[in-house]
Design a protein around this motif. Structure first.
Motif, PDB file in Angstrom:
ATOM      1  N   ASP A 203      -2.882   3.908   9.577  1.00 18.49           N
ATOM      2  CA  ASP A 203      -1.707   4.846   9.433  1.00 18.49           C
ATOM      3  C   ASP A 203      -1.952   5.266   7.997  1.00 18.49           C
ATOM      4  O   ASP A 203      -1.782   4.782   6.833  1.00 18.49           O
ATOM      5  N   PRO A 204      -2.281   6.767   7.914  1.00 12.34           N
ATOM      6  CA  PRO A 204      -2.361   7.187   6.628  1.00 12.34           C
ATOM      7  C   PRO A 204      -0.995   7.163   5.775  1.00 12.34           C
ATOM      8  O   PRO A 204      -1.505   7.188   4.425  1.00 12.34           O
ATOM      9  N   ASN A 205      -0.035   7.013   6.257  1.00  8.77           N
ATOM     10  CA  ASN A 205       1.153   6.688   5.341  1.00  8.77           C
ATOM     11  C   ASN A 205       0.987   5.474   4.568  1.00  8.77           C
ATOM     12  O   ASN A 205       1.658   5.115   3.442  1.00  8.77           O
ATOM     13  N   ARG A 206       0.270   4.355   4.885  1.00  8.02           N
ATOM     14  CA  ARG A 206       0.173   3.104   4.299  1.00  8.02           C
ATOM     15  C   ARG A 206      -0.679   2.965   3.069  1.00  8.02           C
ATOM     16  O   ARG A 206      -0.311   2.096   2.315  1.00  8.02           O
ATOM     17  N   GLY A 207      -1.269   4.345   2.900  1.00  8.25           N
ATOM     18  CA  GLY A 207      -1.981   4.357   1.503  1.00  8.25           C
ATOM     19  C   GLY A 207      -1.118   4.927   0.638  1.00  8.25           C
ATOM     20  O   GLY A 207      -1.531   5.322  -0.563  1.00  8.25           O
ATOM     21  N   ARG A 208       0.396   5.130   0.825  1.00  7.37           N
ATOM     22  CA  ARG A 208       1.205   5.840  -0.065  1.00  7.37           C
ATOM     23  C   ARG A 208       2.115   4.814  -0.713  1.00  7.37           C
ATOM     24  O   ARG A 208       2.404   3.927   0.078  1.00  7.37           O
ATOM     25  N   GLY A 209       2.501   5.324  -1.905  1.00  7.11           N
ATOM     26  CA  GLY A 209       3.773   4.454  -2.462  1.00  7.11           C
ATOM     27  C   GLY A 209       3.377   3.456  -3.372  1.00  7.11           C
ATOM     28  O   GLY A 209       2.073   3.553  -4.283  1.00  7.11           O
ATOM     29  N   GLU A 210       3.948   2.463  -3.486  1.00 10.14           N
ATOM     30  CA  GLU A 210       3.758   1.334  -4.775  1.00 10.14           C
ATOM     31  C   GLU A 210       3.485   0.075  -4.141  1.00 10.14           C
ATOM     32  O   GLU A 210       4.197  -0.218  -3.185  1.00 10.14           O
ATOM     33  N   PHE A 211       2.593  -0.588  -4.603  1.00 10.28           N
ATOM     34  CA  PHE A 211       1.921  -2.052  -3.674  1.00 10.28           C
ATOM     35  C   PHE A 211       2.008  -3.113  -4.716  1.00 10.28           C
ATOM     36  O   PHE A 211       1.869  -3.081  -5.882  1.00 10.28           O
ATOM     37  N   VAL A 212       2.603  -4.323  -4.086  1.00 12.00           N
ATOM     38  CA  VAL A 212       2.104  -5.699  -4.843  1.00 12.00           C
ATOM     39  C   VAL A 212       1.172  -6.497  -3.713  1.00 12.00           C
ATOM     40  O   VAL A 212       1.519  -6.517  -2.656  1.00 12.00           O
TER      41      VAL A 212
END
Length: 273
Positions: A203-212
């Motif tokens: 899912d391309p959206n899973r590469g967006r945002g902030e991650f831990v």
């Protein structure tokens, strides 16, 4: 004081009261913090404090504290000083014998760790991983030898590359990826490192945002169960650490035992020496 990392309902009543009583709000990004204050119906003077101006700001903030002003130090989101600016100011305030009190609340690393299902009696907080590929892989090689759960921050620009590095270096290692914690599109991955790149790519959206990114500690290897360091190698290292600085103790332990330097160094760090 801690501020929400996503969901504004996470702001505590005490934090709201503290902001209301503050004479000045010291913030990493005044524009972002200004929007938070506006949402809360507060109008407060704001002053920026970030890595490029912190040293210059400290004297004037100390002066304001000595004049009796109350300051609230916040970051863009979460708990200040955790991979964010502020420690120079806090240290200077303490050295000036002025009071500092924490107003605890949201923290991305603790929130992610609390749902990871991995040992948390001891853990290693790495902060943000190196930006360059070679430095990041080198750092992973050290982190993967630690016998404790490892917690890292990662950006949207590099999360795929980090996932691919992990899949290559430790394909069977258990990992957890928490994305957009407390926000509308929050997601969690639980599984092996080898499956993480595929999950991100689905899912391309899973590469967006902030991650831990949370990585399980090294499994027991050898008699000592200490990340690949044998009982005798660990004993030699511990004796040397009693009287020598860490780097010197590790160097001498390598010469005496022949154990890999990265394993001995990781063990010494994990023991808090």
């Amino acid at each position: 004081m801690a501020t929400p990392i996503g969901n504004l309902e996470d702001l505590s009543p005490r934090a709201l009261r503290t902001l209301g009583e503050a004479d000045l709000v010291v913030a990493e990004d005044t524009r972002r913090s200004g929007r938070l204050l506006a949402h809360l119906g507060l109008s407060k003077p704001l002053l920026s404090l970030h890595e490029h101006n912190e040293a210059a700001r400290v004297p004037q903030l100390l002066q304001r504290l000595r004049q009796g002003m109350q300051l609230a130090l916040i970051s863009d989101a979460g708990t200040p000083l955790v991979s964010d600016p502020g420690y120079r100011l806090v240290r200077a305030v303490r050295e000036a014998d002025l009071p500092v009190f924490p107003v605890p609340g949201p923290s991305a690393v603790i929130a992610a760790l609390s749902v990871a299902g991995l040992p948390s009696d001891r853990f290693w907080f790495e902060g943000f991983l190196p930006a360059t590929a070679s430095a990041r892989r080198q750092r992973f090689e050290t982190l993967l030898n630690l016998p404790v759960t490892v917690c890292c921050f990662e950006s949207a620009h590099r999360i795929r590359a980090s996932a691919e590095d992990l899949a290559e270096l430790a394909p069977q290692r258990e990992v957890v990826l928490a994305r957009e914690i407390t926000k509308q599109f929050e997601e969690h991955f639980f599984g092996s490192a080898t499956a993480l790149p595929g999950w991100l790519g689905a899912d391309p959206n899973r590469g967006r945002g902030e991650f831990v990114l949370i990585i399980a500690g090294a499994q027991e290897m050898g008699p000592a169960g200490d990340g690949g360091v044998s009982a005798e190698e660990a004993r030699v290292l511990d004796v040397l650490l009693e009287t020598l600085p860490l780097k010197q103790a590790v160097k001498l332990a390598v010469q005496l035992t022949g154990a890999p330097r990265n394993l001995l160094y990781a063990r010494a760090l994990a023991r808090g020496r």
